[in-house]
Enzyme design. Structure first.
Site: not given
Ligand code: NDP
Ligand code: GDR
Length: 323
Positions: A12, A36, A59, A81, A83-85, A126, A128, A151, A155, A186
């Site tokens: 990720g 995958r 996994d 790290l 997650a289904q994020s 997070t 969230e 989500y 978390k 991203r």
């Molecule tokens: P990404 O969605 O980019 O990455 C998620 C990762 O989790 C990928 O490597 C994915 O693998 C892996 N994954 C998905 N399903 C599984 C599973 N069943 N078992 C093991 N691994 C799995 O997330 P980010 O890098 O942005 O975020 C990292 C972490 O931080 C996440 O837990 C997210 O929820 C959390 N977070 C992120 C924030 C952000 O703004 N980015 C803010 C706060 C928290 P694959 O590539 O194969 O799908």
């Molecule tokens: P978020 O990020 O939900 O905060 O979670 P995202 O970028 O998806 O959304 C941020 C805000 O934008 C609004 N929005 C849209 N969002 C998306 N994705 N697509 C659109 O078209 C759109 N239009 C408006 C959303 O409603 C929301 O308010 C991210 C993830 O990385 C999480 O895993 C992490 O935990 C949190 O940030 C902190």
């Protein structure tokens, strides 16, 4: 002796930045990778570090794989790290999200407890977790939680499990309550990247409009490259604790769009179309983090402004589209 770190979610955005950072710090890096049909290692290739990471198949839903990885690697530090994020997807797949993002953390903690209880454990918590608390315009470690999506609920389980394993078994578990952080790596569904990718395509004449949901929601956005350093710092302290990692500045999606479009000489109002498809069943209206504890204890500060971040992402997307 060389330290060993295991990263789940290494493919990720954060996994790639953290793996790169830990390699630079001299760590031996193990990365758990899920099966995958098509490999998802493009971010590790982007940094040219794929062959430097010891990939382990596993996994978060599969305890057996977690136990066998921890038993064989015996890492000093574990960064969870994986997650289904994607918040929006968590309404469509609530149980999968709970299994991976919530229960997965407890499965990993349990494997740590059994096979390497001395390892230091980082949980990707997070902003969230704060969700819908309008009376708290700034959120810190002491702000109550009120998750607003499946989500966020998952978390909260993972966050609480980490604290519980710390209190029950003395596991060195830290939760980083990270606010949104972005980068050129991203995922394309998240709003910043959706915008910067569209800006690049529109500028090059490949796309005509950009369909978005609620553009009045506000987020505290930082740069992933800065935030992974905080994860590492948390595990280097004498005692485990939880920290908010944020910039302290909040901006609306609308303001972020303005920055991105203006950077290439366009007006976002000419291209953005509001589409109900992208509205969520429950929205998190405003996030703004107070990172003062991280500054005080970890000596961590964000180094990248929103303008620098968005321009960096637009530049990267322009380059991709031109290639
Ligand atoms: P990404 O969605 O980019 O990455 C998620 C990762 O989790 C990928 O490597 C994915 O693998 C892996 N994954 C998905 N399903 C599984 C599973 N069943 N078992 C093991 N691994 C799995 O997330 P980010 O890098 O942005 O975020 C990292 C972490 O931080 C996440 O837990 C997210 O929820 C959390 N977070 C992120 C924030 C952000 O703004 N980015 C803010 C706060 C928290 P694959 O590539 O194969 O799908
Ligand atoms: P978020 O990020 O939900 O905060 O979670 P995202 O970028 O998806 O959304 C941020 C805000 O934008 C609004 N929005 C849209 N969002 C998306 N994705 N697509 C659109 O078209 C759109 N239009 C408006 C959303 O409603 C929301 O308010 C991210 C993830 O990385 C999480 O895993 C992490 O935990 C949190 O940030 C902190």
């Amino acid at each position: 002796m060389q330290k060993k770190a295991l990263i789940t979610g290494v493919t990720g955005q954060d996994g790639a930045y953290l793996a790169k950072y830990l390699l630079e710090q001299g760590y031996e890096v193990y990365g758990m990778i899920t099966r995958r049909s098509t490999p998802s290692t493009w971010r590790l290739e982007y940094f040219n570090i794929l062959d430097k990471i010891k990939l382990q198949k596993g996994d978060l839903t599969d305890s057996a794989s977690l136990m066998s990885i921890l038993f064989s690697c015996k890492p000093d530090e574990v960064y969870n790290l994986g997650a289904q994020s994607f918040v929006a997807a968590s309404w469509a797949q609530p149980l999968l999200t709970a299994e991976v993002t919530g229960l997965g953390a407890m499965k990993l903690l349990e494997a740590v407890r059994r096979f390497c209880p001395e390892a230091r454990y980082y949980q990707a918590s997070t902003s969230e977790l704060f969700g819908g608390l309008k009376e708290y315009p700034v959120q810190s470690e002491t702000t109550p939680f009120h998750p607003r999506s499946p989500y966020g609920v998952a978390k909260l389980f993972a966050h609480s499990a980490t604290i519980n394993y710390r209190e029950s078994y003395n596991i060195f578990g830290c939760c980083g309550i990270l606010f949104n952080h972005e980068s050129p790596l991203r995922g394309i569904e998240f709003v910043t990247r959706k915008v910067t990718s569209a800006v690049a395509k529109i500028k090059l004449g490949k796309q005509k409009e950009l369909r978005l949901g609620n553009i009045d929601a506000k987020r505290d956005w930082g740069f992933a490259g800065d935030y992974v350093k905080a994860m590492h710092l948390m595990l280097q302290q004498d005692t485990p604790d939880d920290y908010v990692i944020a910039t302290g500045r909040t901006s609306s999606i609308r303001e972020m769009c303005k920055i991105a479009f203006e950077y290439v000489g366009l007006n976002y109002e000419d291209y953005v179309v509001i589409d109900p498809e992208f509205f969520r069943p429950a929205e998190v209206d405003l996030l703004r983090g107070d990172p003062s504890k991280a500054k005080r204890v970890l000596g961590w500060t964000p180094e990248t402004s929103l303008e620098q971040l968005i321009c960096m992402m637009v530049d990267a997307d322009l380059k991709r589209e031109q290639n």
